[in-house]
Every structure is written in C-alpha cells, then in structure tokens.
Design a protein around this motif. Sequence first.
Motif, PDB file in Angstrom:
ATOM      1  N   PRO A  66     -81.872  22.190  58.429  1.00  0.00           N
ATOM      2  CA  PRO A  66     -82.755  22.810  59.412  1.00  0.00           C
ATOM      3  C   PRO A  66     -84.196  22.859  58.911  1.00  0.00           C
ATOM      4  CG  PRO A  66     -81.370  24.470  58.367  1.00  0.00           C
ATOM      5  CD  PRO A  66     -80.865  23.140  57.910  1.00  0.00           C
TER       6      PRO A  66
ATOM      7  N   PHE B 147     -86.907  26.469  58.627  1.00  0.00           N
ATOM      8  CA  PHE B 147     -85.835  27.440  58.865  1.00  0.00           C
ATOM      9  C   PHE B 147     -86.335  28.881  58.823  1.00  0.00           C
ATOM     10  CE2 PHE B 147     -82.583  30.288  57.129  1.00  0.00           C
ATOM     11  CZ  PHE B 147     -81.600  30.155  58.095  1.00  0.00           C
TER      12      PHE B 147
ATOM     13  N   THR C 237     -88.966  29.746  61.502  1.00  0.00           N
ATOM     14  CA  THR C 237     -88.436  29.799  62.868  1.00  0.00           C
ATOM     15  C   THR C 237     -87.638  31.076  63.104  1.00  0.00           C
ATOM     16  OG1 THR C 237     -88.316  27.378  62.945  1.00  0.00           O
ATOM     17  CG2 THR C 237     -87.004  28.592  64.555  1.00  0.00           C
TER      18      THR C 237
ATOM     19  N   ASP D  10     -79.420  29.037  71.062  1.00  0.00           N
ATOM     20  CA  ASP D  10     -79.827  27.872  70.276  1.00  0.00           C
ATOM     21  C   ASP D  10     -79.444  26.670  71.125  1.00  0.00           C
ATOM     22  OD1 ASP D  10     -80.295  25.788  68.581  1.00  0.00           O
ATOM     23  OD2 ASP D  10     -79.250  26.646  66.855  1.00  0.00           O
TER      24      ASP D  10
ATOM     25  N   HIS E 267     -79.765  26.541  62.085  1.00  0.00           N
ATOM     26  CA  HIS E 267     -80.577  27.589  62.696  1.00  0.00           C
ATOM     27  C   HIS E 267     -79.690  28.646  63.354  1.00  0.00           C
ATOM     28  CE1 HIS E 267     -84.017  24.579  62.677  1.00  0.00           C
ATOM     29  NE2 HIS E 267     -84.542  25.643  62.096  1.00  0.00           N
TER      30      HIS E 267
ATOM     31  N   ASP F 245     -84.753  22.770  68.872  1.00  0.00           N
ATOM     32  CA  ASP F 245     -85.117  21.877  67.768  1.00  0.00           C
ATOM     33  C   ASP F 245     -84.958  20.462  68.326  1.00  0.00           C
ATOM     34  OD1 ASP F 245     -85.454  20.468  65.459  1.00  0.00           O
ATOM     35  OD2 ASP F 245     -83.856  21.440  64.335  1.00  0.00           O
TER      36      ASP F 245
END
Length: 313
Positions: free
Chosen positions: A7, A10, A13, A27, A35, A100
């Motif tokens: 990730p 990380f 975020t 997510d 994540h 993402d």
Amino acid sequence: MEFSHRPVLFRETIDALSVRPDGIYIDGTAGGGGHSAGILDRLSQDGLLLAIDQDPDAIEAVTARFQGRQNVRILRGNYSRMHELAATCGVTAVDGVLLDIGVSSHQLDTPERGFSYHTDAPLDMRMSQEGVSAADLVNTLSVQELIRILDWYGEEKNAARIARAIVSARETEPIRTTLALAEIVKEAVPAKVRRDEKHPARKTFQALRIAVNGELDALSEGLDAAFSMLRPEGRLAVITFHSLEDRMVKRRMNEWCSGCTCPPDFPVCVCGKKPRAELIFKKGISPSAEEQEENMRARSARLRVCKKLQIED
C-alpha cells in the motif's frame, strides 16, 4: 492465494481519513487489503468497513485475510457502483471513502494477467477478468480509434506511428501476446525514443489498460458516488498514479470546494453557491523520499483528500 501489493502512502492515507472507531468506511479498491487493514485497525466492533474490488483474485485474498472479522463486508464489483453495492449491506451513508486508483502490484507481477510488457503472456489486461481484452482492441479497432486511445489515455506522442504499425502487423497474424505488442511498439517509434525512454511500450500499455477497464469513466462516476455518500465531516481520500487521474481528482475536488462564482465586481453574492467541501492538503501529497526509494512504483503517486462540509440552509 497470495495477493502481493504494497500500500502506497499508507500512513498518510489512514491518518488523513481520520477514522472514527464507530464509523462506516468504504475501501473501493481493496486489492490485497493493505489499506483496508489500516482502517480496520482503527475501527471498534461497532464500526464497519466495506471492502470492494472488481478483481476476483483480490476478493479471494481479502476474504482469506479478514476471515473471522465481524466488522468487514467484502463485495465484488467496481467502485463506481458503490451506491448499490453498499445498499446490499443496508448502508446508504458513510464517514469515509478510500480509492487507490490504477493497476495493483499483483496484477502487474502475475504474467498471465497480461498487464506487463516485461514478460510474455496473453494480451489481457482485464481487472475484472471479464469482458473485452486488450487483444480484442488491438486486433479489431481501426487506426483512428487506436490513435485516439493511445493519444488520450497514454499521452503518446507517437500514437499515429504505433497505431499504423499495429494494424499492419495484425494483417499478417493476430497480436496475441504482451511481448508481441511490445516489439511492434518498439519497432514503430523513433530510435531516439528507444534510447531515451524507460520502455517505448509503457504509454501504449497504459492506454490500452485504461481503455479495456474504462478506468476514467469509473473514476468520474466513483468520485461522484463517493462524495454523495459522505456524511458531513466525512472524508474522501484518493491516490492516483498518473496525470490523467490526478487532474480529474483535482478538478472535481476543487469544484466541491469552490464557493461564490459571481464576478468580482458584484457588491454582494447573488449566485448563492457555497463550498461543499474543504481540502485537507492544498496541493495533495507525494510519498516521502524514503518510500520512493523503497518502492519504485510509489514514485508517481499523489494523495488528495477532502472533507465534506455541513451545508447550512
């Protein structure tokens, strides 16, 4: 199944999402669950995470990773459809959404998925493993359609030369593999490009991948879906990896954060427009030098985050 994906950004975020222990989060691109795990670590048993991905490999991986966790629901589908996917769990509003964007390390590093120009494999590139493949596009589209895809999605300066070379090559035999396409691109571009660029097929593969998966349309729809689902004070965090995605995210967030649009010489506002969000990072953030050194794929990443505001009547 081992779904390897580091990730990116990380800590930045997860911190930016400002996770409430009893909140509800999405997510939209769960991947290997990196994540997602970070969000779950900050949720209590009263909280809930919806982990969404369109890739069946990812769904298998996160299902195994979060087996036994009661505060996560794993849903297969494209994040652009998060409204209807969340509705199957009785969720209509959330406290945060993470996206993402782009191809995962697992997809790139699994040769048979056909995303990489470094190893020979069927020319596939389908994230969902369903529908039209990259081979279908290069073997059926006209020169004009190929030029448009390479120019718009890949920002490829040699789009016309590459498109003509593809059409010429497929007249002899269909283009079925990644290395076959990469070689066609390599031979089509000027010698200077072959010498100076990292790999002459990089932008072509990017463009075809975006076209195959409808990535920009999904991003546009997903941004609007995510923002509409946010509760006041809820946050949307988006990680992008190339300029086309980042420009779209930047523009959309700026639109949400813009207030009055009246001409400057108006003495009072007559449009009545108020900001619906505020930026957490004014210009977005990039990975640290240390992360970029450790993970080459993180170098082009950009994180943008906004917080939805409470609109007063």
